[in-house]
Motif scaffolding. Structure first.
Motif, PDB file in Angstrom:
ATOM      1  N   THR A   8      88.064 133.765   7.458  1.00 29.20           N
ATOM      2  CA  THR A   8      88.143 135.135   7.479  1.00 29.20           C
ATOM      3  C   THR A   8      88.550 135.760   6.116  1.00 29.20           C
ATOM      4  O   THR A   8      87.765 136.714   5.639  1.00 29.20           O
ATOM      5  N   LEU A   9      89.590 135.358   5.698  1.00 25.71           N
ATOM      6  CA  LEU A   9      90.193 136.003   4.518  1.00 25.71           C
ATOM      7  C   LEU A   9      89.193 135.840   3.326  1.00 25.71           C
ATOM      8  O   LEU A   9      88.662 136.562   2.706  1.00 25.71           O
ATOM      9  N   GLU A  10      88.595 134.717   3.073  1.00 26.64           N
ATOM     10  CA  GLU A  10      87.518 134.410   2.266  1.00 26.64           C
ATOM     11  C   GLU A  10      86.154 135.377   2.234  1.00 26.64           C
ATOM     12  O   GLU A  10      85.793 135.807   1.417  1.00 26.64           O
ATOM     13  N   THR A  11      86.043 135.585   3.720  1.00 26.78           N
ATOM     14  CA  THR A  11      84.783 136.450   3.830  1.00 26.78           C
ATOM     15  C   THR A  11      85.123 137.834   3.403  1.00 26.78           C
ATOM     16  O   THR A  11      84.404 138.567   2.743  1.00 26.78           O
ATOM     17  N   LEU A  12      86.444 138.536   3.732  1.00 29.80           N
ATOM     18  CA  LEU A  12      86.985 139.447   3.418  1.00 29.80           C
ATOM     19  C   LEU A  12      86.759 139.799   1.984  1.00 29.80           C
ATOM     20  O   LEU A  12      86.367 140.843   1.306  1.00 29.80           O
ATOM     21  N   SER A  14      85.024 138.122  -0.341  1.00 24.53           N
ATOM     22  CA  SER A  14      83.703 137.939  -0.773  1.00 24.53           C
ATOM     23  C   SER A  14      82.803 139.336  -0.820  1.00 24.53           C
ATOM     24  O   SER A  14      82.074 139.676  -1.657  1.00 24.53           O
ATOM     25  N   PHE A  15      83.538 140.221   0.207  1.00 23.85           N
ATOM     26  CA  PHE A  15      82.823 141.676   0.254  1.00 23.85           C
ATOM     27  C   PHE A  15      83.537 142.660  -0.663  1.00 23.85           C
ATOM     28  O   PHE A  15      82.958 143.444  -1.112  1.00 23.85           O
ATOM     29  N   LYS A  16      84.677 142.332  -1.103  1.00 22.91           N
ATOM     30  CA  LYS A  16      85.578 143.228  -1.872  1.00 22.91           C
ATOM     31  C   LYS A  16      85.541 142.772  -3.347  1.00 22.91           C
ATOM     32  O   LYS A  16      85.502 143.774  -4.150  1.00 22.91           O
ATOM     33  N   ALA A  17      85.572 141.494  -3.695  1.00 17.79           N
ATOM     34  CA  ALA A  17      85.682 141.105  -5.004  1.00 17.79           C
ATOM     35  C   ALA A  17      84.437 141.380  -5.996  1.00 17.79           C
ATOM     36  O   ALA A  17      83.270 141.405  -5.411  1.00 17.79           O
ATOM     37  N   LYS A  21      88.155 136.876 -11.328  1.00 15.06           N
ATOM     38  CA  LYS A  21      89.551 137.166 -11.523  1.00 15.06           C
ATOM     39  C   LYS A  21      90.131 137.977 -10.350  1.00 15.06           C
ATOM     40  O   LYS A  21      91.182 137.754  -9.772  1.00 15.06           O
ATOM     41  N   GLU A  22      89.169 138.934  -9.781  1.00 13.32           N
ATOM     42  CA  GLU A  22      89.591 139.813  -8.624  1.00 13.32           C
ATOM     43  C   GLU A  22      89.498 138.760  -7.373  1.00 13.32           C
ATOM     44  O   GLU A  22      90.425 139.186  -6.288  1.00 13.32           O
ATOM     45  N   ILE A  23      88.813 137.948  -7.467  1.00 13.14           N
ATOM     46  CA  ILE A  23      88.857 137.031  -6.224  1.00 13.14           C
ATOM     47  C   ILE A  23      90.046 136.257  -6.018  1.00 13.14           C
ATOM     48  O   ILE A  23      90.770 136.215  -5.092  1.00 13.14           O
ATOM     49  N   ASN A  24      90.633 135.666  -7.248  1.00 21.65           N
ATOM     50  CA  ASN A  24      92.023 135.173  -7.127  1.00 21.65           C
ATOM     51  C   ASN A  24      93.103 136.140  -6.654  1.00 21.65           C
ATOM     52  O   ASN A  24      93.972 135.710  -6.200  1.00 21.65           O
TER      53      ASN A  24
END
Length: 56
Positions: A8-12, A14-17, A21-24
């Motif tokens: 769920t965190l990874e999905t969130l 993916s929508f925001k990053a 760099k922002e993904i990390n």
């Protein structure tokens, strides 16, 4: 954090990053981690009400 909360965190994220760099940064963001856990809890409560097995 359970596997489903992590997904769920990874999905969130993916929508925001917007970039790697922002993904990390977002993956380690405590507020976003808490949001993912709260979503899973909400969904599991609903699944229990419907008589379904909660996600783990």
């Amino acid at each position: 954090m359970t596997d489903f909360e992590q997904a769920t965190l990874e999905t969130l994220v993916s929508f925001k990053a917007k970039d790697k760099k922002e993904i990390n940064r977002l993956l380690t963001n405590k507020k976003l981690q808490q949001e993912a856990c709260q979503l899973v809890k909400k969904w599991n409560d609903k699944r229990k009400q419907l008589g379904l097995v909660p996600w783990e």
